[in-house]
Design an enzyme around this catalytic site. Structure first.
Site, PDB file in Angstrom:
ATOM      1  N   SER A 234       0.820  -1.200   0.000  1.00 55.12           N
ATOM      2  CA  SER A 234       0.000   0.000   0.000  1.00 55.12           C
ATOM      3  C   SER A 234       0.865   1.265   0.000  1.00 55.12           C
ATOM      4  O   SER A 234       1.701   1.444  -0.877  1.00 55.12           O
ATOM      5  CB  SER A 234      -0.966  -0.056   1.192  1.00 55.12           C
ATOM      6  OG  SER A 234      -2.012   0.851   1.055  1.00 55.12           O
ATOM      7  N   ASP A 327      -8.927  -5.945  -5.195  1.00 52.94           N
ATOM      8  CA  ASP A 327      -8.523  -4.860  -4.297  1.00 52.94           C
ATOM      9  C   ASP A 327      -9.545  -3.734  -4.399  1.00 52.94           C
ATOM     10  O   ASP A 327      -9.775  -3.182  -5.480  1.00 52.94           O
ATOM     11  CB  ASP A 327      -7.130  -4.363  -4.713  1.00 52.94           C
ATOM     12  CG  ASP A 327      -6.557  -3.316  -3.763  1.00 52.94           C
ATOM     13  OD1 ASP A 327      -7.300  -2.797  -2.911  1.00 52.94           O
ATOM     14  OD2 ASP A 327      -5.357  -3.003  -3.900  1.00 52.94           O
ATOM     15  N   HIS A 361      -6.898  -6.371  -0.988  1.00 56.62           N
ATOM     16  CA  HIS A 361      -5.771  -5.450  -0.777  1.00 56.62           C
ATOM     17  C   HIS A 361      -4.747  -6.016   0.196  1.00 56.62           C
ATOM     18  O   HIS A 361      -3.547  -5.931  -0.045  1.00 56.62           O
ATOM     19  CB  HIS A 361      -6.310  -4.119  -0.247  1.00 56.62           C
ATOM     20  CG  HIS A 361      -5.276  -3.037  -0.143  1.00 56.62           C
ATOM     21  ND1 HIS A 361      -4.717  -2.437  -1.243  1.00 56.62           N
ATOM     22  CD2 HIS A 361      -4.700  -2.447   0.934  1.00 56.62           C
ATOM     23  CE1 HIS A 361      -3.837  -1.505  -0.855  1.00 56.62           C
ATOM     24  NE2 HIS A 361      -3.816  -1.513   0.466  1.00 56.62           N
TER      25      HIS A 361
END
Length: 419
Positions: A234, A327, A361
């Site tokens: 991320s 995601d 994610h």
């Protein structure tokens, strides 16, 4: 005689278990339940219904779950479907050295839809799931500006060195670093905001801080050198990509569901500022159950001049992009594909992309529970991460092996000689 056997009874969290139940009546319907209490005292649990064979046995490596939290043959399904009793809680181990997760496995007669204190299991056992193997050492790092925890594998070394970073949650997250150390890497779990005397947010990223951390790791006698690896997810993956562009000692980079742009916070290096692209707040959406989706606020808009694309083609090492196609936080696949195209346009073949349909994610080590959504200290609503149980679990298992192969190949076999 009823017997529940789990092998091994104590293991690292990335190791699969063999779970077998014998001594049932032929075709008897039973409920398997897994549960654990995390360090905050929160309950996580899962269940699945099975029917015994004609021999009165249930072997999770062969038997198909009839319902519950999953259907089909999934030997570790009870682990990757663990769900929090308090919704939107994320299972994340804090003390990775001293204590494991104690997972209780229970078997109940028939199909139990709702567990109560009156329900008594037919049989139960407890297994230990560790994040650090025997002999792994943890050293708290407070050197110069650098804050983190260094994990050393057992043995003489030196070992390939890796910096491990997480995203917008902030603080110091150690569970992946300790597990990688258990697999033969010297790993620095690096905090970069929201921890001790570090900045409270990541609105300005000073790459010289990460350069200091890189130099600190490289000079350690247990690090192989001459380069190190970085693994990040991320926001951390964004920073990892920026490190790869600007810092010469990064040899191998694993980006998990990150952007190829500077997003929501400028980067600074040697008195140069690299501008950010701000998310379009008007495109943030409150999805079902009141979850905040960032996906459309940061989605790829091809050719949009204001986006600050990181010049990934300047990186001299190798990159592994890992993306989940489900995601719901970033359009990670599009980000990674654009970065791969940048490399191709510049005649480079130092990138590899692993794209997983159905994965969300938060791609973590194998058998970690899917976290579909959770609270984040930077937002007033829980963030939507996405992911589908079976696909996400398969992505975690496959990518974990690929990550280790990637680092071993580029930090050991292909390493340049020390000067």
């Amino acid at each position: 005689m009823l017997q529940l056997t789990v092998t091994p009874q104590s293991a690292l969290v990335d190791e699969p278990l063999q779970i077998q139940l014998t001594g049932l009546h032929p075709s008897q319907l039973v409920t398997f339940r897994a549960s654990l209490i995390n360090e905050k005292g929160l309950l996580f649990q899962s269940r699945a219904f099975y029917r015994a064979s004609e021999a009165g046995e249930v072997d999770l490596e062969k038997a198909s779950a009839l319902g519950g939290d999953y259907v089909g043959v999934h030997p570790m399904g009870l682990f990757w479907t663990l769900k929090p009793q308090k919704v939107f809680s994320r299972l994340m181990k804090r003390d990775v050295i001293n204590t494991p997760y104690y997972v209780k496995l229970e078997v109940y007669n028939s199909a139990v839809l709702d567990f109560s204190v009156e329900d008594q299991p037919l049989i139960s056992t407890t297994v230990e799931r560790w994040y650090a193997g025997a002999g792994v050492k943890r050293i708290q790092i407070r050197e110069g500006r650098v804050r983190g925890a260094l994990f050393l594998p057992p043995g003489k070394g030196p070992f390939p060195g890796i910096i491990d970073m997480f995203g917008g949650i902030g603080g110091l997250v150690e569970f992946r670093a300790s597990l990688l150390a258990s697999r033969g890497f010297t790993v620095l779990a690096l905090a970069y905001f929201g921890y001790e005397d570090l900045p409270k947010d990541a609105l300005e990223v000073d790459l010289e801080y990460f350069e200091e951390a890189t130099n600190l790791l490289l000079k350690h006698p247990m690090v192989l050198g001459p380069g190190i690896g970085v693994i990040a997810i991320s926001k951390g993956a964004e920073i990892g990509l920026s490190m790869a562009v600007h810092l010469k000692h990064i040899t191998a980079l694993v980006c998990i569901n990150g952007p190829n742009i500077i997003l929501g916070g400028a980067h600074k290096y040697q008195n140069q500022y690299f501008q950010t692209t701000l998310p379009d707040n008007e495109k943030m959406r409150i999805e079902y159950f009141g979850l905040l989706s960032m996906y459309h606020a940061v989605e790829m808009i091809q050719g949009k001049a204001v986006r600050n694309v990181l010049p990934v083609e300047k990186f001299q090492g190798h990159i592994l992009f890992i993306v989940g196609e489900n995601d719901k936080n970033y359009n990670s696949k599009a980000f990674a594909e654009e970065a791969m195209e940048q490399l191709k346009k510049h005649g480079k073949n130092n990138g590899m992309l692993l794209s997983y349909p159905g994965a969300g994610h938060l791609i973590e080590p194998p058998y970690s529970p899917l976290c579909f959504a959770s609270w984040n200290p930077s937002f007033p609503f829980p963030l939507l991460w996405g992911g589908k149980y079976i696909s996400h679990a398969a992505a975690q298992e496959h990518s974990w092996g690929e990550i280790q192969k990637f680092f071993r190949h580029h930090l050991i076999q292909n390493r340049a000689p020390k000067l």
